[in-house]
Design a protein around this motif. Structure first.
Motif, PDB file in Angstrom:
ATOM      1  N   ILE A 186      -6.270  12.401  -8.661  1.00  0.00           N
ATOM      2  CA  ILE A 186      -5.953  11.465  -9.751  1.00  0.00           C
ATOM      3  C   ILE A 186      -6.317  10.011  -9.409  1.00  0.00           C
ATOM      4  CG2 ILE A 186      -3.536  10.785  -9.231  1.00  0.00           C
ATOM      5  CD1 ILE A 186      -3.096  11.656 -12.289  1.00  0.00           C
ATOM      6  N   CYS A 187      -6.466   9.723  -8.132  1.00  0.00           N
ATOM      7  CA  CYS A 187      -6.746   8.337  -7.726  1.00  0.00           C
ATOM      8  C   CYS A 187      -8.069   7.861  -8.347  1.00  0.00           C
ATOM      9  CB  CYS A 187      -6.811   8.234  -6.207  1.00  0.00           C
ATOM     10  SG  CYS A 187      -7.312   6.594  -5.671  1.00  0.00           S
ATOM     11  N   PRO A 188      -8.029   6.817  -9.184  1.00  0.00           N
ATOM     12  CA  PRO A 188      -9.262   6.377  -9.844  1.00  0.00           C
ATOM     13  C   PRO A 188     -10.236   5.697  -8.900  1.00  0.00           C
ATOM     14  CG  PRO A 188      -7.443   4.923 -10.421  1.00  0.00           C
ATOM     15  CD  PRO A 188      -6.861   6.010  -9.581  1.00  0.00           C
ATOM     16  N   SER A 189      -9.755   5.293  -7.727  1.00  0.00           N
ATOM     17  CA  SER A 189     -10.619   4.557  -6.804  1.00  0.00           C
ATOM     18  C   SER A 189     -11.124   5.421  -5.654  1.00  0.00           C
ATOM     19  CB  SER A 189      -9.849   3.364  -6.228  1.00  0.00           C
ATOM     20  OG  SER A 189      -9.144   2.709  -7.237  1.00  0.00           O
ATOM     21  N   GLY A 190     -10.663   6.652  -5.587  1.00  0.00           N
ATOM     22  CA  GLY A 190     -11.110   7.557  -4.521  1.00  0.00           C
ATOM     23  C   GLY A 190     -10.736   7.055  -3.140  1.00  0.00           C
ATOM     24  N   SER A 232      -5.309   9.868   4.891  1.00  0.00           N
ATOM     25  CA  SER A 232      -5.643   8.448   5.104  1.00  0.00           C
ATOM     26  C   SER A 232      -5.885   7.735   3.790  1.00  0.00           C
ATOM     27  CB  SER A 232      -6.854   8.323   6.030  1.00  0.00           C
ATOM     28  OG  SER A 232      -8.006   8.720   5.359  1.00  0.00           O
ATOM     29  N   LEU A 233      -5.754   6.433   3.866  1.00  0.00           N
ATOM     30  CA  LEU A 233      -5.915   5.577   2.677  1.00  0.00           C
ATOM     31  C   LEU A 233      -6.897   4.460   3.000  1.00  0.00           C
ATOM     32  CD1 LEU A 233      -4.764   4.331  -0.115  1.00  0.00           C
ATOM     33  CD2 LEU A 233      -3.351   2.955   1.384  1.00  0.00           C
ATOM     34  N   ASP A 234      -7.871   4.274   2.115  1.00  0.00           N
ATOM     35  CA  ASP A 234      -8.758   3.119   2.242  1.00  0.00           C
ATOM     36  C   ASP A 234      -8.188   2.028   1.333  1.00  0.00           C
ATOM     37  OD1 ASP A 234     -10.698   1.211   2.295  1.00  0.00           O
ATOM     38  OD2 ASP A 234     -12.377   2.568   1.964  1.00  0.00           O
ATOM     39  N   LEU A 246     -10.024  -0.241  -1.271  1.00  0.00           N
ATOM     40  CA  LEU A 246     -10.402   0.241  -2.606  1.00  0.00           C
ATOM     41  C   LEU A 246      -9.208   0.347  -3.552  1.00  0.00           C
ATOM     42  CD1 LEU A 246     -12.722   3.213  -1.549  1.00  0.00           C
ATOM     43  CD2 LEU A 246     -13.433   0.927  -2.200  1.00  0.00           C
ATOM     44  N   CYS A 247      -8.007   0.369  -2.999  1.00  0.00           N
ATOM     45  CA  CYS A 247      -6.798   0.644  -3.795  1.00  0.00           C
ATOM     46  C   CYS A 247      -6.504  -0.489  -4.785  1.00  0.00           C
ATOM     47  CB  CYS A 247      -5.614   0.845  -2.849  1.00  0.00           C
ATOM     48  SG  CYS A 247      -4.065   1.127  -3.701  1.00  0.00           S
ATOM     49  N   SER A 248      -6.205  -0.081  -6.035  1.00  0.00           N
ATOM     50  CA  SER A 248      -5.862  -1.084  -7.055  1.00  0.00           C
ATOM     51  C   SER A 248      -4.354  -1.123  -7.290  1.00  0.00           C
ATOM     52  CB  SER A 248      -6.585  -0.763  -8.358  1.00  0.00           C
ATOM     53  OG  SER A 248      -6.253   0.556  -8.760  1.00  0.00           O
ATOM     54  N   LEU A 249      -3.589  -0.417  -6.474  1.00  0.00           N
ATOM     55  CA  LEU A 249      -2.129  -0.368  -6.560  1.00  0.00           C
ATOM     56  C   LEU A 249      -1.655   0.073  -7.944  1.00  0.00           C
ATOM     57  CD1 LEU A 249      -1.342  -3.625  -4.543  1.00  0.00           C
ATOM     58  CD2 LEU A 249      -1.058  -1.301  -3.758  1.00  0.00           C
ATOM     59  N   CYS A 250      -2.388   1.009  -8.523  1.00  0.00           N
ATOM     60  CA  CYS A 250      -2.061   1.446  -9.891  1.00  0.00           C
ATOM     61  C   CYS A 250      -0.844   2.365  -9.925  1.00  0.00           C
ATOM     62  CB  CYS A 250      -3.257   2.157 -10.498  1.00  0.00           C
ATOM     63  SG  CYS A 250      -3.631   3.731  -9.693  1.00  0.00           S
ATOM     64  N   SER A 251      -0.444   2.948  -8.803  1.00  0.00           N
ATOM     65  CA  SER A 251       0.740   3.834  -8.689  1.00  0.00           C
ATOM     66  C   SER A 251       0.536   5.239  -9.238  1.00  0.00           C
ATOM     67  CB  SER A 251       1.965   3.254  -9.404  1.00  0.00           C
ATOM     68  OG  SER A 251       2.478   2.201  -8.712  1.00  0.00           O
ATOM     69  N   LEU A 252      -0.645   5.575  -9.709  1.00  0.00           N
ATOM     70  CA  LEU A 252      -0.836   6.917 -10.290  1.00  0.00           C
ATOM     71  C   LEU A 252      -0.513   8.009  -9.291  1.00  0.00           C
ATOM     72  CD1 LEU A 252      -4.058   6.534 -12.456  1.00  0.00           C
ATOM     73  CD2 LEU A 252      -1.773   7.068 -13.234  1.00  0.00           C
ATOM     74  N   CYS A 253      -0.920   7.813  -8.040  1.00  0.00           N
ATOM     75  CA  CYS A 253      -0.660   8.838  -7.018  1.00  0.00           C
ATOM     76  C   CYS A 253       0.842   9.004  -6.802  1.00  0.00           C
ATOM     77  CB  CYS A 253      -1.366   8.465  -5.713  1.00  0.00           C
ATOM     78  SG  CYS A 253      -0.942   6.837  -5.103  1.00  0.00           S
ATOM     79  N   VAL A 254       1.563   7.890  -6.763  1.00  0.00           N
ATOM     80  CA  VAL A 254       3.020   7.927  -6.534  1.00  0.00           C
ATOM     81  C   VAL A 254       3.698   8.656  -7.698  1.00  0.00           C
ATOM     82  CG1 VAL A 254       5.076   6.479  -6.254  1.00  0.00           C
ATOM     83  CG2 VAL A 254       2.923   5.786  -5.205  1.00  0.00           C
ATOM     84  N   HIS A 260       0.847  -1.194   0.000  1.00  0.00           N
ATOM     85  CA  HIS A 260       0.000   0.000   0.000  1.00  0.00           C
ATOM     86  C   HIS A 260       0.884   1.246   0.000  1.00  0.00           C
ATOM     87  CE1 HIS A 260       0.922   1.033   4.168  1.00  0.00           C
ATOM     88  NE2 HIS A 260       0.837  -0.261   4.442  1.00  0.00           N
ATOM     89  N   ILE A 261       0.313   2.371  -0.363  1.00  0.00           N
ATOM     90  CA  ILE A 261       1.125   3.591  -0.417  1.00  0.00           C
ATOM     91  C   ILE A 261       1.420   4.082   1.010  1.00  0.00           C
ATOM     92  CG2 ILE A 261       0.452   4.375  -2.718  1.00  0.00           C
ATOM     93  CD1 ILE A 261      -1.426   6.407  -1.103  1.00  0.00           C
ATOM     94  N   GLU A 262       2.497   4.836   1.134  1.00  0.00           N
ATOM     95  CA  GLU A 262       2.843   5.445   2.420  1.00  0.00           C
ATOM     96  C   GLU A 262       3.507   6.787   2.153  1.00  0.00           C
ATOM     97  OE1 GLU A 262       5.551   2.841   4.443  1.00  0.00           O
ATOM     98  OE2 GLU A 262       7.131   3.157   2.978  1.00  0.00           O
TER      99      GLU A 262
HETATM  100  S1  SF4 Z   1      -2.123   3.304  -6.008  1.00  0.00           S
HETATM  101 FE1  SF4 Z   1      -3.786   3.947  -7.419  1.00  0.00          FE
HETATM  102  S2  SF4 Z   1      -5.655   3.225  -6.469  1.00  0.00           S
HETATM  103 FE2  SF4 Z   1      -4.070   3.136  -4.896  1.00  0.00          FE
HETATM  104  S3  SF4 Z   1      -4.215   5.083  -3.804  1.00  0.00           S
HETATM  105 FE3  SF4 Z   1      -2.733   5.379  -5.451  1.00  0.00          FE
HETATM  106  S4  SF4 Z   1      -3.891   6.156  -7.206  1.00  0.00           S
HETATM  107 FE4  SF4 Z   1      -5.348   5.302  -5.748  1.00  0.00          FE
END
Ligand code: SF4
Ligand code: SF4
Length: 190
Positions: A91-95, A137-139, A142-150, A67-69
């Protein structure tokens, strides 16, 4: 039509004593082949661990995307690099990211008098209120680990953790306070 053709092509099981023997032999051979594959992996080098009795070595987690940190500042590791631009949240597609920033309340600024100024000293600039990160905070449910946020964080304040051993029985327990987690990690590392 296609289903009918396929049904016609399926060979019928052989009948009679000879047929039964052939079918039995085929079944046994299939069993031997299956046991051979199982045996090969059973006798080979173990590639999994018996969690929770065993855990994997940190080197085995190279490239693992947990998960992101939040990433702390080099000199103050318990303070995130985050500049509260909210890009990751948008940008997070999963909110699944939730951020709150608090803006400092400033005392009323003295009014600058208009009119001809005799002094060459420019009037003092109004002080900008300071913003502080009060929630991040992160739920994870719901996270798909897409990395867009990173990838889109302009100050590299996010990364994927190596937190591999995390399982919950209740979905609501998969929400993590990343600010608190960063502070705890910095304290443990000091
Ligand atoms: S990795 Fe993707 S789905 Fe997970 S928090 Fe980041 S943007 Fe959202
Ligand atoms: S994109 Fe980076 S700097 Fe902007 S709010 Fe997210 S973590 Fe903070």
């Amino acid at each position: 039509m296609a289903i009918e053709a396929r049904i016609k092509q399926t060979p019928k099981p052989e009948t009679g004593v000879l047929g039964t023997l052939r079918e039995t032999a085929k079944g046994l051979w299939s069993l031997i082949v299956g046991l051979g594959v199982t045996g090969k992996y059973f006798a080979g080098k173990q590639v999994t661990v018996h969690y929770p009795r065993q855990t994997v070595e940190p080197e085995a987690l190279t490239g693992y995307r947990g998960h992101i940190e939040l990433v702390g500042k080099p000199k103050t590791p318990d303070t995130p690099r985050c500049i509260m631009c909210m890009k990751c949240m948008r940008i997070c597609p999963s909110g699944c990211i939730s951020i709150k920033a608090q803006t400092e309340k400033l005392p009323p600024q003295p009014e600058v008098e208009e009119g001809p100024q005799e002094s060459q000293v420019p009037p003092p600039q109004p002080k900008k209120p300071k913003k502080t990160l009060s929630k991040f905070s992160l739920d994870y449910s719901l996270c798909s680990l897409c990395s867009l946020c990173v990838l889109h964080c302009p100050v590299k304040s996010l990364q994927h953790s190596k937190h591999v051993y995390w399982a919950e029985t209740d979905k609501k327990d998969l929400t993590v306070d990343l600010l608190e987690r960063l502070r705890r990690s910095a304290k443990e590392a000091s």
